[in-house]
Design a protein around this motif. Structure first.
Motif, short mmCIF file in Angstrom:
data_model
loop_
_atom_site.label_atom_id
_atom_site.label_comp_id
_atom_site.label_asym_id
_atom_site.label_seq_id
_atom_site.Cartn_x
_atom_site.Cartn_y
_atom_site.Cartn_z
N THR A 87 2.57 1.47 -3.37
CA THR A 87 1.54 1.84 -4.57
C THR A 87 1.41 3.16 -3.93
O THR A 87 1.02 4.83 -5.64
CB THR A 87 0.01 1.65 -4.16
N TYR A 88 0.85 3.79 -2.54
CA TYR A 88 0.60 5.70 -2.46
C TYR A 88 1.86 6.33 -3.50
O TYR A 88 1.86 7.06 -4.16
CB TYR A 88 0.77 5.74 -1.14
N CYS A 89 3.30 5.35 -3.16
CA CYS A 89 4.43 6.72 -3.59
C CYS A 89 5.15 6.79 -5.43
O CYS A 89 4.90 7.53 -5.69
CB CYS A 89 6.10 5.93 -2.83
N LYS A 90 4.25 5.82 -5.71
CA LYS A 90 4.63 5.36 -7.18
C LYS A 90 3.16 6.70 -7.51
O LYS A 90 3.42 6.87 -8.65
CB LYS A 90 3.98 4.09 -7.29
N SER A 91 2.24 6.52 -6.80
CA SER A 91 0.94 7.25 -7.07
C SER A 91 0.83 9.06 -6.99
O SER A 91 0.50 10.32 -7.78
CB SER A 91 -0.27 6.95 -6.86
N ASN A 92 1.94 9.05 -6.01
CA ASN A 92 2.18 10.28 -6.16
C ASN A 92 3.90 11.60 -6.88
O ASN A 92 4.61 11.87 -6.62
CB ASN A 92 2.72 10.88 -4.10
N GLY A 93 4.08 9.86 -8.19
CA GLY A 93 5.16 10.24 -9.19
C GLY A 93 6.16 10.06 -8.63
O GLY A 93 7.53 10.19 -9.49
N TYR A 94 6.79 8.57 -7.86
CA TYR A 94 8.10 8.48 -7.35
C TYR A 94 7.77 7.08 -8.29
O TYR A 94 6.99 6.47 -7.57
CB TYR A 94 8.10 8.39 -6.11
N SER A 95 8.45 6.76 -9.25
CA SER A 95 8.41 5.64 -10.43
C SER A 95 9.19 3.80 -10.10
O SER A 95 8.98 3.59 -9.83
CB SER A 95 8.82 6.02 -11.85
N ASN A 102 0.89 -1.22 -0.18
CA ASN A 102 0.25 -0.02 0.12
C ASN A 102 0.72 1.07 0.06
O ASN A 102 0.72 2.48 -0.87
CB ASN A 102 -0.65 0.00 0.90
#
Length: 88
Positions: free
Chosen positions: A42-50, A39
């Motif tokens: 996923t939060y990090c990826k949804s905020n632009g950290y690929s 989770n």
């Protein structure tokens, strides 16, 4: 990292007591912990950290906890030095 990202990260972390609440019965459940880390990833990826993975999230948590402990030590030491309550 922006303040909004950190606040959101902490809120997602707090929603998963299996990661931080030792007395919680889910604390020893590895499957639940893995989902909680996912989770956070996923939060990090949804905020632009690929290029975020579980190791990044674990290091970020340790970093935040270390900063918290450092600030708590500062507050505790200022209480014992005899300073007024306005200086804490």
């Amino acid at each position: 990292m922006s303040r909004e990202f950190i606040e959101g990260f902490i809120s997602v972390y707090r929603e998963n007591p299996c990661l931080w609440q030792i007395k919680c019965k889910e604390y020893t459940n590895e499957n639940l912990k893995a989902r909680a880390y996912d989770n956070l990833v996923t939060y990090c990826k949804s905020n632009g950290y690929s290029n975020v993975n579980r190791d990044f999230v674990m290091k970020k948590i340790e970093n935040l906890r270390g900063c918290f402990r450092k600030e708590m030590r500062k507050v505790e030491s200022s209480k014992t030095t005899g300073t007024g309550s306005d200086d804490i």
